[in-house]
Design a protein around this motif. Structure first.
Motif, PDB file in Angstrom:
ATOM      1  N   VAL A 155     -16.014  33.747  43.777  1.00 45.31           N
ATOM      2  CA  VAL A 155     -15.774  35.061  43.173  1.00 45.31           C
ATOM      3  C   VAL A 155     -14.423  35.049  42.476  1.00 45.31           C
ATOM      4  CG1 VAL A 155     -15.459  37.517  43.624  1.00 45.31           C
ATOM      5  CG2 VAL A 155     -17.194  36.222  44.879  1.00 45.31           C
ATOM      6  N   THR A 156     -14.412  35.447  41.208  1.00 45.56           N
ATOM      7  CA  THR A 156     -13.167  35.457  40.437  1.00 45.56           C
ATOM      8  C   THR A 156     -13.018  36.772  39.685  1.00 45.56           C
ATOM      9  OG1 THR A 156     -14.235  34.413  38.519  1.00 45.56           O
ATOM     10  CG2 THR A 156     -13.161  32.953  40.113  1.00 45.56           C
ATOM     11  N   ASP A 157     -11.774  37.143  39.478  1.00 46.28           N
ATOM     12  CA  ASP A 157     -11.429  38.315  38.678  1.00 46.28           C
ATOM     13  C   ASP A 157     -10.440  37.860  37.620  1.00 46.28           C
ATOM     14  OD1 ASP A 157     -10.855  40.756  37.612  1.00 46.28           O
ATOM     15  OD2 ASP A 157     -10.246  41.707  39.481  1.00 46.28           O
ATOM     16  N   ASN A 158     -10.877  37.824  36.366  1.00 46.41           N
ATOM     17  CA  ASN A 158     -10.037  37.289  35.276  1.00 46.41           C
ATOM     18  C   ASN A 158      -9.503  35.902  35.615  1.00 46.41           C
ATOM     19  OD1 ASN A 158     -10.215  39.412  33.368  1.00 46.41           O
ATOM     20  ND2 ASN A 158      -8.838  40.641  34.621  1.00 46.41           N
ATOM     21  N   ASN A 159     -10.426  35.043  36.046  1.00 46.87           N
ATOM     22  CA  ASN A 159     -10.168  33.620  36.332  1.00 46.87           C
ATOM     23  C   ASN A 159      -9.375  33.377  37.609  1.00 46.87           C
ATOM     24  OD1 ASN A 159     -11.451  32.641  33.901  1.00 46.87           O
ATOM     25  ND2 ASN A 159      -9.645  33.337  32.769  1.00 46.87           N
ATOM     26  N   THR A 160      -9.090  34.406  38.380  1.00 48.23           N
ATOM     27  CA  THR A 160      -8.358  34.249  39.633  1.00 48.23           C
ATOM     28  C   THR A 160      -9.304  34.452  40.809  1.00 48.23           C
ATOM     29  OG1 THR A 160      -6.341  35.086  38.615  1.00 48.23           O
ATOM     30  CG2 THR A 160      -6.423  35.091  41.022  1.00 48.23           C
ATOM     31  N   PRO A 161      -9.359  33.511  41.774  1.00 49.90           N
ATOM     32  CA  PRO A 161     -10.233  33.676  42.934  1.00 49.90           C
ATOM     33  C   PRO A 161      -9.888  34.940  43.726  1.00 49.90           C
ATOM     34  CG  PRO A 161      -9.440  31.413  42.792  1.00 49.90           C
ATOM     35  CD  PRO A 161      -8.653  32.214  41.783  1.00 49.90           C
ATOM     36  N   THR A 196     -13.052  34.015  52.574  1.00 47.31           N
ATOM     37  CA  THR A 196     -12.502  33.228  51.467  1.00 47.31           C
ATOM     38  C   THR A 196     -12.947  33.871  50.156  1.00 47.31           C
ATOM     39  OG1 THR A 196     -14.424  31.764  51.291  1.00 47.31           O
ATOM     40  CG2 THR A 196     -12.731  31.165  52.913  1.00 47.31           C
ATOM     41  N   ALA A 197     -12.858  33.114  49.060  1.00 47.04           N
ATOM     42  CA  ALA A 197     -13.355  33.593  47.765  1.00 47.04           C
ATOM     43  C   ALA A 197     -14.783  33.113  47.513  1.00 47.04           C
ATOM     44  CB  ALA A 197     -12.442  33.113  46.639  1.00 47.04           C
ATOM     45  N   SER A 198     -15.414  32.483  48.506  1.00 47.16           N
ATOM     46  CA  SER A 198     -16.751  31.910  48.327  1.00 47.16           C
ATOM     47  C   SER A 198     -17.833  32.801  48.910  1.00 47.16           C
ATOM     48  CB  SER A 198     -16.832  30.530  48.993  1.00 47.16           C
ATOM     49  OG  SER A 198     -15.968  29.613  48.370  1.00 47.16           O
ATOM     50  N   GLY A 247     -28.653  45.135  42.073  1.00 42.57           N
ATOM     51  CA  GLY A 247     -28.408  43.873  41.384  1.00 42.57           C
ATOM     52  C   GLY A 247     -26.988  43.367  41.440  1.00 42.57           C
ATOM     53  N   LEU A 248     -26.084  44.147  42.033  1.00 39.06           N
ATOM     54  CA  LEU A 248     -24.691  43.745  42.168  1.00 39.06           C
ATOM     55  C   LEU A 248     -24.311  43.687  43.647  1.00 39.06           C
ATOM     56  CD1 LEU A 248     -23.153  45.973  39.351  1.00 39.06           C
ATOM     57  CD2 LEU A 248     -23.526  43.494  39.253  1.00 39.06           C
ATOM     58  N   LEU A 249     -23.274  42.939  43.943  1.00 46.72           N
ATOM     59  CA  LEU A 249     -22.818  42.780  45.321  1.00 46.72           C
ATOM     60  C   LEU A 249     -21.496  43.512  45.502  1.00 46.72           C
ATOM     61  CD1 LEU A 249     -23.719  41.251  47.925  1.00 46.72           C
ATOM     62  CD2 LEU A 249     -22.097  39.465  47.272  1.00 46.72           C
ATOM     63  N   TRP A 269     -10.563  42.392  52.829  1.00 46.94           N
ATOM     64  CA  TRP A 269      -9.916  42.537  54.136  1.00 46.94           C
ATOM     65  C   TRP A 269      -8.464  43.005  53.997  1.00 46.94           C
ATOM     66  CZ3 TRP A 269      -7.028  38.519  57.268  1.00 46.94           C
ATOM     67  CH2 TRP A 269      -6.853  38.957  58.592  1.00 46.94           C
ATOM     68  N   LYS A 270      -8.089  43.927  54.877  1.00 43.01           N
ATOM     69  CA  LYS A 270      -6.740  44.489  54.932  1.00 43.01           C
ATOM     70  C   LYS A 270      -6.365  45.237  53.659  1.00 43.01           C
ATOM     71  CE  LYS A 270      -4.598  41.628  58.485  1.00 43.01           C
ATOM     72  NZ  LYS A 270      -3.446  40.790  58.853  1.00 43.01           N
ATOM     73  N   SER A 271      -7.352  45.815  53.010  1.00 42.00           N
ATOM     74  CA  SER A 271      -7.066  46.644  51.835  1.00 42.00           C
ATOM     75  C   SER A 271      -8.089  47.769  51.776  1.00 42.00           C
ATOM     76  CB  SER A 271      -7.128  45.820  50.545  1.00 42.00           C
ATOM     77  OG  SER A 271      -8.456  45.690  50.084  1.00 42.00           O
ATOM     78  N   ASP A 272      -7.838  48.730  50.917  1.00 42.41           N
ATOM     79  CA  ASP A 272      -8.790  49.809  50.674  1.00 42.41           C
ATOM     80  C   ASP A 272      -9.518  49.595  49.357  1.00 42.41           C
ATOM     81  OD1 ASP A 272      -8.284  51.229  53.028  1.00 42.41           O
ATOM     82  OD2 ASP A 272      -6.580  52.279  52.144  1.00 42.41           O
ATOM     83  N   ILE A 273      -9.560  48.351  48.912  1.00 43.19           N
ATOM     84  CA  ILE A 273     -10.220  48.006  47.657  1.00 43.19           C
ATOM     85  C   ILE A 273     -11.597  47.409  47.927  1.00 43.19           C
ATOM     86  CG2 ILE A 273     -10.155  46.491  45.632  1.00 43.19           C
ATOM     87  CD1 ILE A 273      -8.241  48.826  45.430  1.00 43.19           C
ATOM     88  N   MET A 274     -12.558  47.854  47.140  1.00 47.14           N
ATOM     89  CA  MET A 274     -13.906  47.306  47.181  1.00 47.14           C
ATOM     90  C   MET A 274     -14.195  46.713  45.807  1.00 47.14           C
ATOM     91  SD  MET A 274     -17.272  49.324  48.550  1.00 47.14           S
ATOM     92  CE  MET A 274     -17.158  50.649  47.337  1.00 47.14           C
ATOM     93  N   VAL A 275     -14.615  45.453  45.776  1.00 49.57           N
ATOM     94  CA  VAL A 275     -14.935  44.815  44.497  1.00 49.57           C
ATOM     95  C   VAL A 275     -16.447  44.805  44.288  1.00 49.57           C
ATOM     96  CG1 VAL A 275     -12.866  43.392  44.297  1.00 49.57           C
ATOM     97  CG2 VAL A 275     -14.825  42.522  45.580  1.00 49.57           C
ATOM     98  N   ILE A 276     -16.839  44.872  43.025  1.00 48.61           N
ATOM     99  CA  ILE A 276     -18.248  44.857  42.642  1.00 48.61           C
ATOM    100  C   ILE A 276     -18.481  43.565  41.855  1.00 48.61           C
ATOM    101  CG2 ILE A 276     -20.071  46.073  41.430  1.00 48.61           C
ATOM    102  CD1 ILE A 276     -18.385  48.628  41.803  1.00 48.61           C
ATOM    103  N   ILE A 277     -19.388  42.743  42.357  1.00 41.67           N
ATOM    104  CA  ILE A 277     -19.511  41.358  41.904  1.00 41.67           C
ATOM    105  C   ILE A 277     -20.886  41.093  41.306  1.00 41.67           C
ATOM    106  CG2 ILE A 277     -19.390  38.948  42.683  1.00 41.67           C
ATOM    107  CD1 ILE A 277     -17.941  40.158  45.251  1.00 41.67           C
ATOM    108  N   ASP A 278     -20.912  40.339  40.215  1.00 42.69           N
ATOM    109  CA  ASP A 278     -22.171  39.770  39.729  1.00 42.69           C
ATOM    110  C   ASP A 278     -22.467  38.564  40.616  1.00 42.69           C
ATOM    111  OD1 ASP A 278     -24.178  38.326  38.504  1.00 42.69           O
ATOM    112  OD2 ASP A 278     -23.304  38.403  36.504  1.00 42.69           O
ATOM    113  N   PRO A 279     -23.488  38.611  41.466  1.00 42.14           N
ATOM    114  CA  PRO A 279     -23.693  37.522  42.426  1.00 42.14           C
ATOM    115  C   PRO A 279     -24.089  36.191  41.794  1.00 42.14           C
ATOM    116  CG  PRO A 279     -25.505  39.091  42.526  1.00 42.14           C
ATOM    117  CD  PRO A 279     -24.463  39.703  41.643  1.00 42.14           C
ATOM    118  N   GLU A 280     -24.609  36.219  40.600  1.00 38.80           N
ATOM    119  CA  GLU A 280     -24.992  34.970  39.933  1.00 38.80           C
ATOM    120  C   GLU A 280     -23.773  34.204  39.431  1.00 38.80           C
ATOM    121  OE1 GLU A 280     -27.994  33.522  39.727  1.00 38.80           O
ATOM    122  OE2 GLU A 280     -28.627  35.114  41.101  1.00 38.80           O
ATOM    123  N   SER A 281     -22.859  34.902  38.785  1.00 37.90           N
ATOM    124  CA  SER A 281     -21.684  34.255  38.196  1.00 37.90           C
ATOM    125  C   SER A 281     -20.461  34.306  39.100  1.00 37.90           C
ATOM    126  CB  SER A 281     -21.342  34.914  36.859  1.00 37.90           C
ATOM    127  OG  SER A 281     -20.941  36.272  37.058  1.00 37.90           O
ATOM    128  N   GLY A 282     -20.429  35.270  40.015  1.00 39.41           N
ATOM    129  CA  GLY A 282     -19.248  35.475  40.847  1.00 39.41           C
ATOM    130  C   GLY A 282     -18.172  36.300  40.170  1.00 39.41           C
TER     131      GLY A 282
END
Length: 258
Positions: A168-174, A149-151, A186-188, A193-206
């Protein structure tokens, strides 16, 4: 209605009800440093380094296993099968053990890092919940679990009690379909899933800080390679490694600077 009044109403409508279409954070192509062989029979679910040794979990009912892997050759130094009813998923080390999630059972297992022997089991959700086990990382304080999910779910290392959840949100979108996880400086980092994209997340804010496009690696893979899944930081060298389900290679890539 007077024309000036009509124009004023239009302006007010934009101020009160802004557009709800958001652009994703730009994805940057990964910078390849080098590559290594990877066992293509492995359906990679979890990946991490401990004291220079690579550990990997492979999924599938009736064929799930854990492995210690020789980085340079891709050879399995030791394998541990799971019972047929369990589908191995993400895993992460803590102390002299590591925790392994299974997909839908609600059950996880603790193994010794040295001998790969199972110590005990644990519940990663309450019996009334339906959270699935996907990715797992350890930030030095808490375990962080993804569930497709986005959680992100934060759990105490002592008893795996849930402490909090972060969306986890990207420009206000989950950002949904979060899969394999790795805690890096310090980042997550998370595979989608089902993509070749990897996201880099601030774990505190999402909040998503960046995206890495792994698709350029496809030209170096066999055609039957599956989805990208597997991120591991070698803390001894500061190097980052990525692979995927049934990939015949594992890649060392550059860590982006933020």
């Amino acid at each position: 209605m007077r024309r000036s009044t009509f124009i004023l109403l239009i302006i007010l409508s934009f101020l009160i009800c802004p557009h709800t279409t958001y652009a994703e954070t730009e994805a940057h192509a990964c910078t390849l440093i080098t590559e290594f062989p990877h066992n293509p029979a492995t359906s990679t679910q979890g990946l991490f380094f401990h004291e220079g040794t690579l550990y990997e979990s492979s999924g599938g009912y009736g064929r799930s296993f854990l492995a210690k892997v020789d980085l340079k050759t891709g050879r399995h130094l030791q394998t541990v099968p799971l019972k047929n009813r369990y589908f191995a998923e993400g895993m992460a080390p803590c102390g002299d053990t590591f925790r392994l999630l299974t997909w839908r059972s609600g059950t996880g297992f603790i193994y010794g890092l040295d001998d790969m022997k199972k110590r005990t089991s644990f519940a990663y959700r309450k019996k009334s919940e339906k959270t699935e086990g996907w990715g797992l990382a350890f930030d030095g304080t808490d375990f962080i679990l993804s569930s497709g999910t986005a959680s992100l779910h934060f759990h105490a290392p002592e008893d795996f009690a849930q402490i909090k959840t972060v969306t986890v949100t990207d420009n206000n979108t989950p950002v949904r379909f979060l899969n394999e996880l790795e805690y890096v400086n310090g980042l997550l980092y998370a595979n989608i899933w089902k993509s070749d994209i990897m996201v880099i997340i601030d774990p505190e804010s999402g909040l998503v800080q960046g995206r890495i496009d792994l698709s350029p690696l496809r030209q170096r893979l066999s055609e039957d390679s599956g989805v990208a899944n597997g991120i591991a930081l070698n803390a001894q060298t500061g190097r980052l490694y990525v692979t995927g389900k049934h990939w015949n290679k594992l890649f060392e890539i550059e860590i982006p600077k933020f």
